[in-house]
Design an enzyme around this catalytic site. Structure first.
Site, short mmCIF file in Angstrom:
data_model
loop_
_atom_site.label_atom_id
_atom_site.label_comp_id
_atom_site.label_asym_id
_atom_site.label_seq_id
_atom_site.Cartn_x
_atom_site.Cartn_y
_atom_site.Cartn_z
N HIS A 67 -9.50 1.03 4.69
CA HIS A 67 -8.26 1.23 5.45
C HIS A 67 -8.53 2.18 6.62
O HIS A 67 -9.34 3.10 6.50
CB HIS A 67 -7.18 1.81 4.53
CG HIS A 67 -5.83 1.82 5.16
ND1 HIS A 67 -5.46 2.77 6.09
CD2 HIS A 67 -4.77 0.97 5.04
CE1 HIS A 67 -4.22 2.50 6.50
NE2 HIS A 67 -3.79 1.42 5.89
N GLY A 106 2.38 2.19 10.78
CA GLY A 106 3.34 3.28 10.62
C GLY A 106 4.05 3.66 11.91
O GLY A 106 4.67 4.72 11.98
N GLU A 151 -5.45 -5.06 10.62
CA GLU A 151 -4.47 -3.99 10.80
C GLU A 151 -4.77 -3.22 12.08
O GLU A 151 -5.56 -2.26 12.06
CB GLU A 151 -4.53 -3.02 9.61
CG GLU A 151 -4.15 -3.65 8.30
CD GLU A 151 -3.52 -2.62 7.36
OE1 GLU A 151 -2.43 -2.89 6.87
OE2 GLU A 151 -4.12 -1.55 7.14
N ASN A 154 0.87 -1.18 0.00
CA ASN A 154 0.00 0.00 0.00
C ASN A 154 0.90 1.22 0.00
O ASN A 154 1.49 1.58 1.02
CB ASN A 154 -0.88 -0.05 1.27
CG ASN A 154 -1.72 1.20 1.44
OD1 ASN A 154 -1.79 2.04 0.53
ND2 ASN A 154 -2.35 1.32 2.59
N TRP A 155 1.01 1.84 -1.16
CA TRP A 155 1.94 2.97 -1.29
C TRP A 155 1.38 4.27 -0.69
O TRP A 155 2.08 5.27 -0.64
CB TRP A 155 2.31 3.18 -2.76
CG TRP A 155 3.05 2.03 -3.38
CD1 TRP A 155 3.36 0.83 -2.78
CD2 TRP A 155 3.57 1.95 -4.71
NE1 TRP A 155 4.05 0.02 -3.66
CE2 TRP A 155 4.18 0.68 -4.86
CE3 TRP A 155 3.57 2.82 -5.80
CZ2 TRP A 155 4.80 0.28 -6.05
CZ3 TRP A 155 4.18 2.42 -6.99
CH2 TRP A 155 4.78 1.16 -7.11
N LYS A 156 0.12 4.24 -0.33
CA LYS A 156 -0.53 5.43 0.27
C LYS A 156 -0.30 6.66 -0.63
O LYS A 156 -0.27 6.52 -1.85
CB LYS A 156 -0.06 5.64 1.71
CG LYS A 156 -0.25 4.37 2.54
CD LYS A 156 -0.05 4.58 4.02
CE LYS A 156 -0.26 3.24 4.74
NZ LYS A 156 -0.14 3.37 6.20
N GLU A 196 -6.99 4.59 7.73
CA GLU A 196 -6.78 6.01 7.42
C GLU A 196 -8.00 6.58 6.69
O GLU A 196 -8.35 7.75 6.87
CB GLU A 196 -5.49 6.18 6.60
CG GLU A 196 -4.27 5.97 7.49
CD GLU A 196 -3.04 5.45 6.76
OE1 GLU A 196 -2.99 5.50 5.52
OE2 GLU A 196 -2.12 4.96 7.45
N SER A 208 3.32 -2.15 10.38
CA SER A 208 4.77 -2.19 10.63
C SER A 208 5.39 -3.52 10.26
O SER A 208 6.29 -4.01 10.96
CB SER A 208 5.08 -1.82 12.09
OG SER A 208 4.68 -0.49 12.36
P1 PGA Z 1 2.76 0.23 7.66
O1 PGA Z 1 1.31 0.45 7.01
O2 PGA Z 1 3.31 -1.04 7.08
O3 PGA Z 1 3.55 1.45 7.24
O4 PGA Z 1 2.59 0.13 9.13
C1 PGA Z 1 0.45 -0.63 6.81
C2 PGA Z 1 -0.85 -0.14 6.23
O5 PGA Z 1 -1.30 0.95 6.58
O6 PGA Z 1 -1.45 -0.84 5.41
#
Ligand code: PGA
Length: 260
Positions: A100, A178, A172, A14-16, A102, A218
């Site tokens: 997600h 993150g 998640e 997931n490159w966000k 976010e 992470s």
């Molecule tokens: P992360 O993000 O690996 O940077 O913790 C995972 C995600 O949000 O899918």
């Protein structure tokens, strides 16, 4: 035990909100070079919308699949700024991340919109990667199980067995995203088991046995094996470590080494 040896491991990046078109093409090409021979796993790259077309071209004819990070539930219409499932298919997407944390936290995504998006994606032929997970406060309050069960039940509402079998659900925990503070393999494995159990209660257990459950939060080349060793975890959704070819390729290789 709802185990099924035929579940193919799935590792998605997931490159966000990272990567210009040029950067995305370079990363997709570097990953193609490293991972095109990685048989036995489904590898999915999820660039931002703006880079989907170019990244898709860089992956064309390879084993690596393209995914998007969100989708609207309507196929078209007056929804300024939104992108529909037919548009994603048109660009060669095969997967889409839905719900997600976010999106839930910053963009008003709810269990209801997640369910509508899952149905729209499946209806169009995209494979959803549905994200669920609790906050640190919820975990401390002992609410992880009820919250995750509720999120899974909402996302799967109204789906038939074949549709459930085609899904991936990513556990998640929000506090692990993150932060560099991942869950333990054991804790993630327990939640993965209850995700599968919840799916089995809502549909045929055989469908739940085919559903892929991922861990995200992470994930690094150093800790991926701990998650893949869990029998109920079939792969990973990777954020930060998916932005560099070396670390993402190392994660895929390590995941394959465990599940091979
Ligand atoms: P992360 O993000 O690996 O940077 O913790 C995972 C995600 O949000 O899918």
């Amino acid at each position: 035990m709802l185990m099924d040896e035929r579940r193919t491991p799935l590792v998605a990046g997931n490159w966000k909100m990272h990567k210009t078109v040029g950067e995305a093409v370079a990363l997709a090409a570097a990953l193609r070079e490293r991972l095109d021979g990685a048989e036995g796993a489904d590898v999915v790259l999820c660039p931002p919308f703006t880079a989907l077309a170019a990244a898709g071209q860089a992956l064309a004819g390879s084993r690596l699949a393209l995914g998007a990070q969100d989708v609207h539930w309507e196929p078209q219409g007056a929804f300024t700024g939104a992108i529909s499932a037919p548009m994603l298919l048109d660009l060669g997407c095969r997967y889409v991340i839905i719900g997600h944390s976010e999106r839930r936290q910053y963009f008003g995504e709810t269990d209801t919109t997640v369910a509508r998006k899952v149905q729209a994606a499946l209806g169009a032929g995209l494979a959803p990667i549905v994200c669920v997970g609790e906050s640190w406060e919820q975990r401390q309050a002992g609410q992880t199980e009820s919250l995750v069960r509720g999120q899974v039940a909402a996302a799967l509402d109204g789906l038939d067995a074949d549709q459930v079998a085609g899904l991936a659900i990513a556990y998640e925990p929000i506090w692990a995203i993150g932060t560099g503070r991942s869950a333990t393999g054991k804790d993630a494995g327990e939640v993965a088991a209850l995700i599968r159990e919840t799916a089995g209660l809502m549909t045929a257990p055989t469908a739940a046995a085919r559903l892929r459950v991922l861990y995200g939060g992470s994930v690094t080349p150093d800790n991926i094996a701990e998650f893949m060793e869990e029998p109920e975890i079939d792969g990973a959704l990777v954020g930060g470590a998916s932005l560099k070819a070396d670390s993402f390729a190392a994660i895929v290789q390590a995941a394959l080494a465990v599940k091979a």
